[in-house]
Design an enzyme around this catalytic site. Structure first.
Site, PDB file in Angstrom:
ATOM      1  N   GLU A   1       0.799  -1.019   0.045  1.00  0.00           N
ATOM      2  CA  GLU A   1      -0.197  -0.270   0.066  1.00  0.00           C
ATOM      3  C   GLU A   1       0.658   1.324  -0.057  1.00  0.00           C
ATOM      4  O   GLU A   1       1.953   1.467   0.957  1.00  0.00           O
ATOM      5  CB  GLU A   1      -0.721  -0.191   1.241  1.00  0.00           C
ATOM      6  CG  GLU A   1      -2.039  -1.097   1.392  1.00  0.00           C
ATOM      7  CD  GLU A   1      -2.536  -1.422   2.136  1.00  0.00           C
ATOM      8  OE1 GLU A   1      -1.322   0.111   3.247  1.00  0.00           O
ATOM      9  OE2 GLU A   1      -3.061  -2.284   2.896  1.00  0.00           O
TER      10      GLU A   1
ATOM     11  N   LYS B   1       2.237   4.676   1.472  1.00  0.00           N
ATOM     12  CA  LYS B   1       2.710   4.395   2.734  1.00  0.00           C
ATOM     13  C   LYS B   1       2.653   6.717   2.779  1.00  0.00           C
ATOM     14  O   LYS B   1       2.671   7.313   2.515  1.00  0.00           O
ATOM     15  CB  LYS B   1       3.553   4.667   2.718  1.00  0.00           C
ATOM     16  CG  LYS B   1       4.337   4.710   4.779  1.00  0.00           C
ATOM     17  CD  LYS B   1       5.207   4.530   5.278  1.00  0.00           C
ATOM     18  CE  LYS B   1       5.497   5.058   6.801  1.00  0.00           C
ATOM     19  NZ  LYS B   1       4.620   6.106   7.237  1.00  0.00           N
TER      20      LYS B   1
ATOM     21  N   ASP C   1       1.540  10.607   3.772  1.00  0.00           N
ATOM     22  CA  ASP C   1       2.378  10.761   5.235  1.00  0.00           C
ATOM     23  C   ASP C   1       1.664  12.558   4.726  1.00  0.00           C
ATOM     24  O   ASP C   1       1.261  13.245   4.399  1.00  0.00           O
ATOM     25  CB  ASP C   1       3.499  11.808   4.425  1.00  0.00           C
ATOM     26  CG  ASP C   1       4.459  12.243   5.480  1.00  0.00           C
ATOM     27  OD1 ASP C   1       4.192  11.561   6.005  1.00  0.00           O
ATOM     28  OD2 ASP C   1       5.196  13.250   4.535  1.00  0.00           O
TER      29      ASP C   1
ATOM     30  N   TYR D   1      -7.737   2.285   5.592  1.00  0.00           N
ATOM     31  CA  TYR D   1      -6.550   1.414   5.443  1.00  0.00           C
ATOM     32  C   TYR D   1      -6.619   0.285   6.021  1.00  0.00           C
ATOM     33  O   TYR D   1      -5.521  -1.566   5.726  1.00  0.00           O
ATOM     34  CB  TYR D   1      -5.243   1.779   5.008  1.00  0.00           C
ATOM     35  CG  TYR D   1      -4.154   2.839   5.838  1.00  0.00           C
ATOM     36  CD1 TYR D   1      -4.189   3.701   5.970  1.00  0.00           C
ATOM     37  CD2 TYR D   1      -3.781   1.679   7.110  1.00  0.00           C
ATOM     38  CE1 TYR D   1      -3.864   4.780   6.693  1.00  0.00           C
ATOM     39  CE2 TYR D   1      -3.500   2.637   8.300  1.00  0.00           C
ATOM     40  CZ  TYR D   1      -2.796   4.105   7.722  1.00  0.00           C
ATOM     41  OH  TYR D   1      -2.330   4.874   8.912  1.00  0.00           O
TER      42      TYR D   1
ATOM     43  N   LYS E   1      10.550   2.685   3.309  1.00  0.00           N
ATOM     44  CA  LYS E   1      10.464   4.101   3.125  1.00  0.00           C
ATOM     45  C   LYS E   1      11.679   4.511   1.780  1.00  0.00           C
ATOM     46  O   LYS E   1      12.396   3.929   1.546  1.00  0.00           O
ATOM     47  CB  LYS E   1      11.102   5.187   4.009  1.00  0.00           C
ATOM     48  CG  LYS E   1      10.375   4.727   5.595  1.00  0.00           C
ATOM     49  CD  LYS E   1       9.438   5.275   6.019  1.00  0.00           C
ATOM     50  CE  LYS E   1       9.864   6.778   6.462  1.00  0.00           C
ATOM     51  NZ  LYS E   1       9.949   7.000   7.752  1.00  0.00           N
TER      52      LYS E   1
ATOM     53  N   CYS F   1      15.014  48.366   4.181  1.00  0.00           N
ATOM     54  CA  CYS F   1      14.032  48.082   3.454  1.00  0.00           C
ATOM     55  C   CYS F   1      15.395  47.754   1.890  1.00  0.00           C
ATOM     56  O   CYS F   1      16.031  48.631   1.930  1.00  0.00           O
ATOM     57  CB  CYS F   1      13.324  48.564   2.916  1.00  0.00           C
ATOM     58  SG  CYS F   1      12.636  47.335   1.588  1.00  0.00           S
TER      59      CYS F   1
ATOM     60  N   CYS G   1      13.974  49.612  -0.855  1.00  0.00           N
ATOM     61  CA  CYS G   1      13.975  51.583  -1.214  1.00  0.00           C
ATOM     62  C   CYS G   1      15.099  51.850  -0.168  1.00  0.00           C
ATOM     63  O   CYS G   1      14.959  53.485  -0.076  1.00  0.00           O
ATOM     64  CB  CYS G   1      12.194  51.946  -1.070  1.00  0.00           C
ATOM     65  SG  CYS G   1      11.550  51.205   1.559  1.00  0.00           S
TER      66      CYS G   1
ATOM     67  N   CYS H   1       9.116  46.321   6.336  1.00  0.00           N
ATOM     68  CA  CYS H   1       9.772  48.165   5.577  1.00  0.00           C
ATOM     69  C   CYS H   1       8.590  49.007   6.151  1.00  0.00           C
ATOM     70  O   CYS H   1       7.198  48.562   5.790  1.00  0.00           O
ATOM     71  CB  CYS H   1      10.107  47.718   4.240  1.00  0.00           C
ATOM     72  SG  CYS H   1      10.024  49.181   2.809  1.00  0.00           S
TER      73      CYS H   1
ATOM     74  N   CYS I   1       7.619  51.985  -0.932  1.00  0.00           N
ATOM     75  CA  CYS I   1       8.296  51.275  -1.837  1.00  0.00           C
ATOM     76  C   CYS I   1       7.897  50.488  -2.358  1.00  0.00           C
ATOM     77  O   CYS I   1       6.707  50.001  -2.388  1.00  0.00           O
ATOM     78  CB  CYS I   1       8.079  49.763  -0.211  1.00  0.00           C
ATOM     79  SG  CYS I   1       9.999  49.060  -1.105  1.00  0.00           S
TER      80      CYS I   1
HETATM   81  S1  IVH Z   1      -0.888   0.851   8.860  1.00  0.00           S
HETATM   82  C1  IVH Z   1      -0.319  -2.153  12.514  1.00  0.00           C
HETATM   83  N1  IVH Z   1      -0.351   1.886   5.926  1.00  0.00           N
HETATM   84  O1  IVH Z   1       2.704   5.328   8.913  1.00  0.00           O
HETATM   85  C2  IVH Z   1      -0.295  -0.622  10.991  1.00  0.00           C
HETATM   86  N2  IVH Z   1      -0.103   2.946   8.086  1.00  0.00           N
HETATM   87  O2  IVH Z   1       5.117   4.298  10.186  1.00  0.00           O
HETATM   88  C3  IVH Z   1       0.685  -0.345  11.110  1.00  0.00           C
HETATM   89  N3  IVH Z   1       0.810   4.539   7.337  1.00  0.00           N
HETATM   90  O3  IVH Z   1       1.200   5.838  11.761  1.00  0.00           O
HETATM   91  C4  IVH Z   1      -0.022   1.039   9.967  1.00  0.00           C
HETATM   92  N4  IVH Z   1       0.129   5.426   5.179  1.00  0.00           N
HETATM   93  O4  IVH Z   1       0.324   6.479  10.163  1.00  0.00           O
HETATM   94  C5  IVH Z   1      -0.216   1.414   6.903  1.00  0.00           C
HETATM   95  N5  IVH Z   1      -1.571   2.352   3.915  1.00  0.00           N
HETATM   96  C6  IVH Z   1      -0.910   2.332   5.149  1.00  0.00           C
HETATM   97  C7  IVH Z   1      -0.207   3.588   5.287  1.00  0.00           C
HETATM   98  C8  IVH Z   1       0.643   4.088   7.071  1.00  0.00           C
HETATM   99  C9  IVH Z   1      -0.018   5.422   5.945  1.00  0.00           C
HETATM  100  C10 IVH Z   1       1.580   5.642   8.098  1.00  0.00           C
HETATM  101  C11 IVH Z   1       0.656   4.878   9.398  1.00  0.00           C
HETATM  102  C12 IVH Z   1       1.414   4.995  10.378  1.00  0.00           C
HETATM  103  C13 IVH Z   1       2.988   5.016   9.524  1.00  0.00           C
HETATM  104  C14 IVH Z   1       3.998   4.012  10.157  1.00  0.00           C
END
Ligand code: IVH
Length: 687
Positions: A127, A129, A131, A244, A333, A427, A430, A445, A450
């Site tokens: 999935e 991840k 942010d 998720y 990551k 400034c 000016c 300023c 200006c």
């Molecule tokens: S699963 C046990 N799925 O990433 C389940 N986390 O580094 C743990 N995050 O705290 C989380 N997308 O905030 C999961 N598809 C995804 C995610 C996800 C983002 C975040 C989540 C978690 C952090 C973990």
């Protein structure tokens, strides 16, 4: 009637209000879901408006039937004084990290020890991840009853009111009223709230122009928006969500496999990322990681890696935990969009209100495929706090496509040739002395003439939230100031066709559009005009309060500080800012120039009379198109001042459609329903 997707429109005559309200809520929630989550609406905006207005009207008539999960309540409830604490039904765990394929294979090897057979075949779900900010959503008997932040994983904060404002968060599940799935008696879902990148950029740009808080990256913006005590602020932010995970449930059987759980969430109507993928081997996961890494900058949301989950959830759970990290999943990551480079110097940028903002000049460095030469240093307090010096090796971070920023210096690499960054005393454009306002971080300023401030002020004056002048882009203002055609704000109303045609790139059509836009803007309301003047602390809300109170810019100009502070919502800071602005002779002269150009200084007499007349009492109006003299806001104020009501869309309950030029679908709808159509002159005659 049959809806476009084949559903029967079940609106029935004879239904009691409670039943009809329940039905309307279901339908509205379903259409919001089609629109915001599936991106495939099945009814027109006007049909949607009709449903919404019907619900609104029924709720107005039956206030006891209004519930917090009604779609009408998404606009944001009353502000809170603090967030309550919420204990999660199960720990909201985090994940251990992997940074490359080798780490991934090592993870697979490690968990072997806990599996029934170390080499057994496993399948996975990969999935994105996301942010954003983790949230925990609770549904009881299919209704959204509570939403919380992750907090420390055990106790979070109750942000239910804010989450209700996000249209992608289902208020009821299943969202589709025709779904065969039963409403779960109890279900807790985990998801991530985030800003889509395109929306984030537009939003931040607007914040910048309005000199409000500019967020460092979409994640901070999402978190800042969700942690607002006033949900009406959250409601104005384009947040969305992907879900998720199932955290807890009762009274239902949930699928054992993660892939099926995602589908279950989807079927209930939760937004689930369509980028998630089923993987039948660990090698397939590694391939996906590489593929996503390549395309990460093309995705419209911030992704900082791939979450890998063993598909068989009971098996995954049987592997146990290391601290707060379950063994059965891992976060791969992406390398951070962060690099080090040299800080060569600091350039001072001048803002609209004269703010002198420090901008880092960097030795060019490639971060995530883009060469970065500049980064924001925010303000001088921040520079001092982080002790950033010229000549330092600094860490630069690029989050998404937003302005890169300096995380901090690498102090260990100093060779004592570094120079401390001093706040500007003058400034840079000016040369007037710089000024520090006690209690503020910014340095200003203070010279209203200006040249750089002028460019910024023009940019703001013409912008969408202010005078909204068609055909007047950011670059136009800068060019006009540069060639000397615009020496103060009011000069934009004195541009001649000849002057403009003489500029490079200004052809007949462009000049025509610009002049038309300027002409049309003279009709903008005094509230917009006051906003556009760019007086410190006077955004459109404060401008609205002031014009409501004083009725005209001239009356406002005469008010002293004490008088201003009597106005509800106006504090001493704003009062001082307003009085000193109007006390400045240069500003008085500027106002006279605007007046001579024909801008509106006062609210139309009749609209200002308060509820002086009841000539329009009991009548419902809809306004559409461009009216000859009034703005739509003014027309609305005028109608309301005479006891009438204004709604957003035409229905059989509409008495009059007030139509101006370029009236669109509302006009057609009014004609088809036999609603009387009037123009501005007719309206004025009715009172
Ligand atoms: S699963 C046990 N799925 O990433 C389940 N986390 O580094 C743990 N995050 O705290 C989380 N997308 O905030 C999961 N598809 C995804 C995610 C996800 C983002 C975040 C989540 C978690 C952090 C973990």
């Amino acid at each position: 009637m049959v809806l476009p997707d084949g559903r029967a429109d079940t609106k029935l005559i004879g239904m009691n209000p409670q039943e009809r309200i329940a039905q309307l809520r279901d339908e509205i929630n379903y259409h919001l879901y089609r629109y915001h989550v599936l991106d495939s609406p099945v009814i027109s905006d006007a049909e949607y408006d009709a449903l919404y207005n019907e619900l609104l009207a029924l709720e107005e008539e039956n206030p006891a039937l209004v519930t917090p999960d009604s779609p009408t309540q998404r606009a944001g409830a009353e502000p809170l004084s603090a967030f309550a604490k919420v204990t999660h039904p199960a720990p909201i765990l985090s994940l251990s990290n992997a940074f490359n394929a080798a780490d991934l294979f090592a993870w697979r090897q490690r968990i072997g020890r806990y599996l029934p057979d170390p080499n057994m075949d496993l399948d996975y779900v990969a999935e994105p991840k996301l942010d954003g900010l983790t949230v925990v959503l609770t549904y009881e008997n299919g209704r959204f009853t509570q939403g919380a932040t992750r907090g420390n994983g055990e106790v979070g904060e109750d942000i239910t009111q804010n989450l209700r404002t996000i249209t992608a968060v289902p208020q009821r599940i299943p969202v589709d009223p025709q779904s065969d799935l039963p409403a779960p008696p109890y279900l807790v879902v985990r998801g991530e709230v985030f800003f889509p990148l395109d929306k984030f950029e537009q939003f931040n740009e607007r914040q910048r122009v309005e000199e409000r808080q500019v967020y460092m990256n979409p994640r901070n913006a999402a978190s800042g928006s969700l942690r607002q005590l006033d949900p009406r602020i959250t409601a104005g932010r384009p947040l969305t969500i992907f879900c998720y995970d199932l955290v807890a449930w009762d009274g239902i059987d949930v699928p054992d496999h993660q892939w099926d759980r995602l589908n279950y969430l989807r079927q209930l109507g939760f937004p689930v990322s369509s980028d998630s993928q089923y993987c039948e081997s660990i090698q397939a996961v590694a391939d996906i990681y590489n593929a996503w890494f390549e395309k990460r900058n093309q995705i419209n949301y911030e992704v900082d890696g791939v979450v890998v989950k063993i598909n068989d959830r009971p098996l995954a759970e049987s592997l146990g935990y290391v601290g707060k990290d379950p063994r059965g999943a891992v976060a791969m990551k992406f390398p951070a969009q962060e690099k080090t480079t040299k800080l060569l110097g600091v350039q001072v940028n001048v803002g609209r209100t004269g703010i002198l903002a420090p901008n880092a000049l960097l030795e060019p460095v490639e971060i995530g495929g883009v060469v970065v030469r500049n980064a924001t240093l925010h303000n001088y307090d921040e520079i001092a706090r982080k002790d950033i010096r010229i000549g330092d090796t600094v860490i630069v971070k690029r989050a998404g496509d937003v302005i890169p920023y300096i995380v901090g210096p690498v102090a260990d690499l100093r060779d004592s040739s570094e120079r401390v960054i001093e706040p500007p005393t003058h400034c840079p454009v000016c040369g007037e002395p710089a000024l520090r306002v006690p209690g503020e971080v910014a340095i200003y300023c203070d010279n209203p003439s200006c040249p750089e401030q002028l460019v910024r002020r023009v940019e703001y004056f013409v912008s969408r939230g202010a005078m909204d002048i068609d055909g007047f882009g950011t670059k136009t203002g800068a060019l006009l100031a540069e060639v000397g055609l615009v020496k103060d704000l009011a000069d934009i109303y004195y541009l001649s066709r000849e002057d403009l045609l003489a500029l490079e790139g200004f052809k007949d059509k462009k000049v025509g559009n610009l002049l038309n836009g300027l002409e049309a803007s003279k009709n903008q309301s005094p509230v917009r005009f006051l906003t556009a003047l760019g007086i410190r602390f006077v955004g459109n809300v404060v401008a609205g309060l002031l014009i409501d109170e004083f009725g005209s810019i001239d009356a406002l100009a005469e008010a002293d500080q004490a008088r201003l502070e009597e106005v509800e919502g106006i504090g001493p800071g704003t009062a001082v800012s307003v009085t000193s602005w109007f006390a400045d002779e240069r500003h008085r002269a500027l106002l006279e120039k605007f007046r001579a150009a024909g801008l509106k200084f006062a609210v139309e007499k009749s609209a200002q009379d308060g509820a002086a007349s009841t000539a329009l009492a009991g009548l419902t109006f809809v306004i559409t198109g461009t009216l000859p003299t009034m703005s739509r806001d003014e027309a609305k104020a005028f109608i309301e001042a005479h006891g009438g009501k204004v709604t957003g869309s035409v229905s059989k309950n509409t008495d009059f459609l007030l139509a101006g030029e370029k009236a669109g679908s509302k006009l057609t709808k009014a004609e088809s329903l036999g609603v009387s159509i009037i123009d501005e002159a007719k309206l004025l005659n009715m009172t």
